[in-house]
Design a protein around this motif. Structure first.
Motif, PDB file in Angstrom:
ATOM      1  N   PRO A   1       0.835  -1.110  -0.069  1.00  0.00           N
ATOM      2  CA  PRO A   1       0.118   0.083   0.047  1.00  0.00           C
ATOM      3  C   PRO A   1       0.612   1.215   0.090  1.00  0.00           C
ATOM      4  O   PRO A   1       0.517   2.281  -0.761  1.00  0.00           O
ATOM      5  CB  PRO A   1      -0.865  -0.184   1.346  1.00  0.00           C
ATOM      6  CG  PRO A   1      -0.754  -1.696   1.462  1.00  0.00           C
ATOM      7  CD  PRO A   1       0.490  -2.149   1.194  1.00  0.00           C
ATOM      8  N   PHE A   2       2.072   1.320   0.500  1.00  0.00           N
ATOM      9  CA  PHE A   2       2.895   2.326   0.564  1.00  0.00           C
ATOM     10  C   PHE A   2       3.482   2.563  -0.777  1.00  0.00           C
ATOM     11  O   PHE A   2       3.615   3.843  -1.138  1.00  0.00           O
ATOM     12  CB  PHE A   2       3.983   2.384   1.731  1.00  0.00           C
ATOM     13  CG  PHE A   2       4.917   3.713   1.778  1.00  0.00           C
ATOM     14  CD1 PHE A   2       4.407   4.739   2.669  1.00  0.00           C
ATOM     15  CD2 PHE A   2       6.047   3.614   1.183  1.00  0.00           C
ATOM     16  CE1 PHE A   2       5.115   5.834   2.503  1.00  0.00           C
ATOM     17  CE2 PHE A   2       6.737   4.725   1.428  1.00  0.00           C
ATOM     18  CZ  PHE A   2       6.308   5.922   1.966  1.00  0.00           C
ATOM     19  N   ILE A   3       3.945   1.536  -1.483  1.00  0.00           N
ATOM     20  CA  ILE A   3       4.305   1.900  -2.786  1.00  0.00           C
ATOM     21  C   ILE A   3       3.211   2.447  -3.556  1.00  0.00           C
ATOM     22  O   ILE A   3       3.350   3.278  -4.522  1.00  0.00           O
ATOM     23  CB  ILE A   3       4.876   0.655  -3.311  1.00  0.00           C
ATOM     24  CG1 ILE A   3       5.960   0.144  -2.635  1.00  0.00           C
ATOM     25  CG2 ILE A   3       5.097   0.358  -4.910  1.00  0.00           C
ATOM     26  CD1 ILE A   3       7.318   0.958  -2.859  1.00  0.00           C
ATOM     27  N   LEU A   4       2.021   1.976  -3.278  1.00  0.00           N
ATOM     28  CA  LEU A   4       0.792   2.495  -4.274  1.00  0.00           C
ATOM     29  C   LEU A   4       0.780   3.945  -3.885  1.00  0.00           C
ATOM     30  O   LEU A   4       0.675   4.836  -4.896  1.00  0.00           O
ATOM     31  CB  LEU A   4      -0.365   1.861  -3.889  1.00  0.00           C
ATOM     32  CG  LEU A   4      -0.541   0.408  -4.342  1.00  0.00           C
ATOM     33  CD1 LEU A   4      -1.720  -0.294  -3.867  1.00  0.00           C
ATOM     34  CD2 LEU A   4      -0.581   0.503  -5.957  1.00  0.00           C
ATOM     35  N   PHE A   5       0.750   4.360  -2.471  1.00  0.00           N
ATOM     36  CA  PHE A   5       0.720   5.786  -2.259  1.00  0.00           C
ATOM     37  C   PHE A   5       2.032   6.617  -2.748  1.00  0.00           C
ATOM     38  O   PHE A   5       1.730   7.612  -3.244  1.00  0.00           O
ATOM     39  CB  PHE A   5       0.707   5.840  -0.834  1.00  0.00           C
ATOM     40  CG  PHE A   5       1.191   7.245  -0.047  1.00  0.00           C
ATOM     41  CD1 PHE A   5      -0.079   8.522  -0.167  1.00  0.00           C
ATOM     42  CD2 PHE A   5       2.399   7.596   0.243  1.00  0.00           C
ATOM     43  CE1 PHE A   5       0.327   9.356   0.525  1.00  0.00           C
ATOM     44  CE2 PHE A   5       2.642   8.903   0.823  1.00  0.00           C
ATOM     45  CZ  PHE A   5       1.749   9.828   0.750  1.00  0.00           C
ATOM     46  N   TYR A   6       3.207   5.857  -2.790  1.00  0.00           N
ATOM     47  CA  TYR A   6       4.272   6.542  -3.371  1.00  0.00           C
ATOM     48  C   TYR A   6       4.488   6.942  -4.974  1.00  0.00           C
ATOM     49  O   TYR A   6       4.564   7.771  -5.348  1.00  0.00           O
ATOM     50  CB  TYR A   6       5.467   5.787  -3.032  1.00  0.00           C
ATOM     51  CG  TYR A   6       6.823   6.560  -3.059  1.00  0.00           C
ATOM     52  CD1 TYR A   6       7.082   7.497  -2.590  1.00  0.00           C
ATOM     53  CD2 TYR A   6       7.983   5.993  -3.772  1.00  0.00           C
ATOM     54  CE1 TYR A   6       8.210   8.046  -2.776  1.00  0.00           C
ATOM     55  CE2 TYR A   6       9.164   6.377  -3.884  1.00  0.00           C
ATOM     56  CZ  TYR A   6       9.540   7.729  -3.256  1.00  0.00           C
ATOM     57  OH  TYR A   6      10.514   8.418  -3.671  1.00  0.00           O
ATOM     58  N   VAL A   7       3.801   5.943  -5.450  1.00  0.00           N
ATOM     59  CA  VAL A   7       3.509   6.225  -7.016  1.00  0.00           C
ATOM     60  C   VAL A   7       2.452   7.095  -7.241  1.00  0.00           C
ATOM     61  O   VAL A   7       2.600   8.159  -8.140  1.00  0.00           O
ATOM     62  CB  VAL A   7       3.112   4.961  -7.505  1.00  0.00           C
ATOM     63  CG1 VAL A   7       2.848   5.004  -8.970  1.00  0.00           C
ATOM     64  CG2 VAL A   7       4.312   3.782  -7.410  1.00  0.00           C
ATOM     65  N   TYR A   8       1.385   6.998  -6.716  1.00  0.00           N
ATOM     66  CA  TYR A   8       0.212   8.143  -6.836  1.00  0.00           C
ATOM     67  C   TYR A   8       0.564   9.461  -6.375  1.00  0.00           C
ATOM     68  O   TYR A   8       0.336  10.532  -7.125  1.00  0.00           O
ATOM     69  CB  TYR A   8      -1.033   7.500  -6.304  1.00  0.00           C
ATOM     70  CG  TYR A   8      -1.912   6.833  -7.245  1.00  0.00           C
ATOM     71  CD1 TYR A   8      -2.957   7.055  -7.593  1.00  0.00           C
ATOM     72  CD2 TYR A   8      -1.661   5.234  -7.115  1.00  0.00           C
ATOM     73  CE1 TYR A   8      -3.815   6.308  -8.298  1.00  0.00           C
ATOM     74  CE2 TYR A   8      -2.330   4.426  -7.969  1.00  0.00           C
ATOM     75  CZ  TYR A   8      -3.469   4.850  -8.396  1.00  0.00           C
ATOM     76  OH  TYR A   8      -4.279   3.964  -9.206  1.00  0.00           O
ATOM     77  N   LYS A   9       1.187   9.433  -5.109  1.00  0.00           N
ATOM     78  CA  LYS A   9       1.562  10.873  -4.676  1.00  0.00           C
ATOM     79  C   LYS A   9       2.422  11.607  -5.516  1.00  0.00           C
ATOM     80  O   LYS A   9       2.569  12.930  -5.661  1.00  0.00           O
ATOM     81  CB  LYS A   9       2.343  10.820  -3.431  1.00  0.00           C
ATOM     82  CG  LYS A   9       2.138  12.142  -2.757  1.00  0.00           C
ATOM     83  CD  LYS A   9       0.739  12.540  -2.170  1.00  0.00           C
ATOM     84  CE  LYS A   9       0.784  13.753  -1.261  1.00  0.00           C
ATOM     85  NZ  LYS A   9      -0.664  14.284  -1.216  1.00  0.00           N
ATOM     86  N   ASN A  10       3.436  10.864  -6.477  1.00  0.00           N
ATOM     87  CA  ASN A  10       4.461  11.278  -7.066  1.00  0.00           C
ATOM     88  C   ASN A  10       4.228  11.290  -8.471  1.00  0.00           C
ATOM     89  O   ASN A  10       5.127  11.914  -9.308  1.00  0.00           O
ATOM     90  CB  ASN A  10       5.904  10.633  -6.805  1.00  0.00           C
ATOM     91  CG  ASN A  10       6.435  10.836  -5.626  1.00  0.00           C
ATOM     92  OD1 ASN A  10       7.183  11.842  -5.239  1.00  0.00           O
ATOM     93  ND2 ASN A  10       6.092   9.974  -4.556  1.00  0.00           N
ATOM     94  N   SER A  11       2.910  11.154  -8.924  1.00  0.00           N
ATOM     95  CA  SER A  11       2.496  11.328 -10.197  1.00  0.00           C
ATOM     96  C   SER A  11       1.912  12.560 -10.643  1.00  0.00           C
ATOM     97  O   SER A  11       0.932  13.166  -9.511  1.00  0.00           O
ATOM     98  CB  SER A  11       1.729  10.122 -10.706  1.00  0.00           C
ATOM     99  OG  SER A  11       0.490   9.729  -9.902  1.00  0.00           O
TER     100      SER A  11
END
Length: 313
Positions: A291-301
């Motif tokens: 879930p953190f990777i998903l957050f990281y990807v979405y937040k930085n796109s």
């Protein structure tokens, strides 16, 4: 998603999480008697070594034969110690495979090794963890063990996500990685894992009850069974709701909360049992990491890319 939109260092973070999770999975193989898969094979070998035909013949002769059959006619040729030795012959191989995969996972935390064919070892790591989950289901012996493959989805998917990302990046297909592989696979595995855990909590899974009793006893609260049941059902509703919202809304805030909650539930093994339970926490790192990777990807796109990804799923 263009090259400049890609979040930095997420491969490194995911590689470290894969290593930590594998350490947690390998620890019982090396120091606590073997993996669930080895245990399953051992049970099957024991069953094969028992002369089932001789036992059936003895029972038939006892029930329907004439006179009292002699046990000497049905005596097994192998002693119990000999059967244990034969059934345990594969345990060294079990440890060897675990150590080899652990070494590969360790090397992959270094970027230069992720650019080589060694990255394909992530496929075998994922397959090995999946096979352990299947074996856990087949071994049984615990409530909800039949749901192990689904409950452990984030564990065996995490190496698969990293492998897909590295392989696709090497081929220059960055867009497909984020939009078609990481998003779909990671979302699905997180949703399934949290939904299954929510169902187990709703059904008052005994190990979950023990986690609450032991954790709250540390702060001096002797929890009543009613309070325990209420908390578990509340957690169950939250887990199931988040599992559904994860697929529908796909918002960074939901991913971040799941990452936080996944980390808390993993660490609860240490708070409830003690530091000796660290492998149980380590093996569950994927519950918070994905879930953190998903957050990281979405937040930085970029916002328009984020909306486009959400529309596709």
């Amino acid at each position: 998603m263009s090259k400049k939109d890609l979040p930095k260092n997420w491969h490194q973070l995911l590689a470290i999480c894969v290593l930590i999770g594998l350490i947690g999975a390998v620890y019982p193989v090396l120091f606590q008697g073997g993996s669930p898969l080895a245990e399953y094979f051992s049970k099957q070998i024991h069953l094969e070594l028992v002369h089932e035909q001789a036992v059936e013949s003895y029972m038939e002769d006892t029930l329907f034969g004439e006179g009292e059959p002699s046990l000497d006619d049905y005596q097994e040729t192998l002693s119990e110690d000999e059967r244990n030795t034969i059934a345990g012959n594969h345990f060294p191989l079990d440890k060897g495979v675990a150590l080899m995969l652990l070494l590969c996972s360790f090397l992959l935390i270094f970027p230069k090794f992720r650019k080589t064919a060694l990255c394909h070892s992530l496929l075998f790591i994922s397959l090995w963890i999946l096979m352990q989950s299947i074996a856990t289901s087949l071994n049984g012996g615990k409530k909800f063990s039949e749901l192990a493959v689904l409950a452990h989805a984030t564990r065996w998917v995490m190496p698969l996500v990293l492998w897909g990302a590295l392989w696709q990046l090497k081929a220059g297909k960055r867009r497909q990685v984020f939009e078609k592989y990481i998003i779909i696979i990671a979302l699905a595995s997180c949703s399934v894992t949290f939904a299954v855990h929510g169902w187990e909590a709703f059904c008052q899974n005994p190990p979950f009850q023990d986690l609450l009793y032991n954790t709250f006893s540390i702060v001096g609260w002797n929890m009543s069974p009613q309070s325990n049941a209420y908390i578990l059902k509340t957690v169950a509703c939250m887990d199931i709701a988040l599992a559904v919202l994860l697929l529908i809304l796909q918002r960074p805030g939901i991913f971040l909360w799941l990452a936080f909650w996944g980390a808390i539930t993993a660490l609860s093994r240490i708070t409830a049992i003690g530091l000796e339970a660290w492998p149980q926490s380590a093996v569950r790192i994927a519950n918070g990491a994905l879930p953190f990777i998903l957050f990281y990807v979405y937040k930085n796109s970029k916002p328009h890319n984020r909306e486009k990804i959400s529309e596709q799923h």
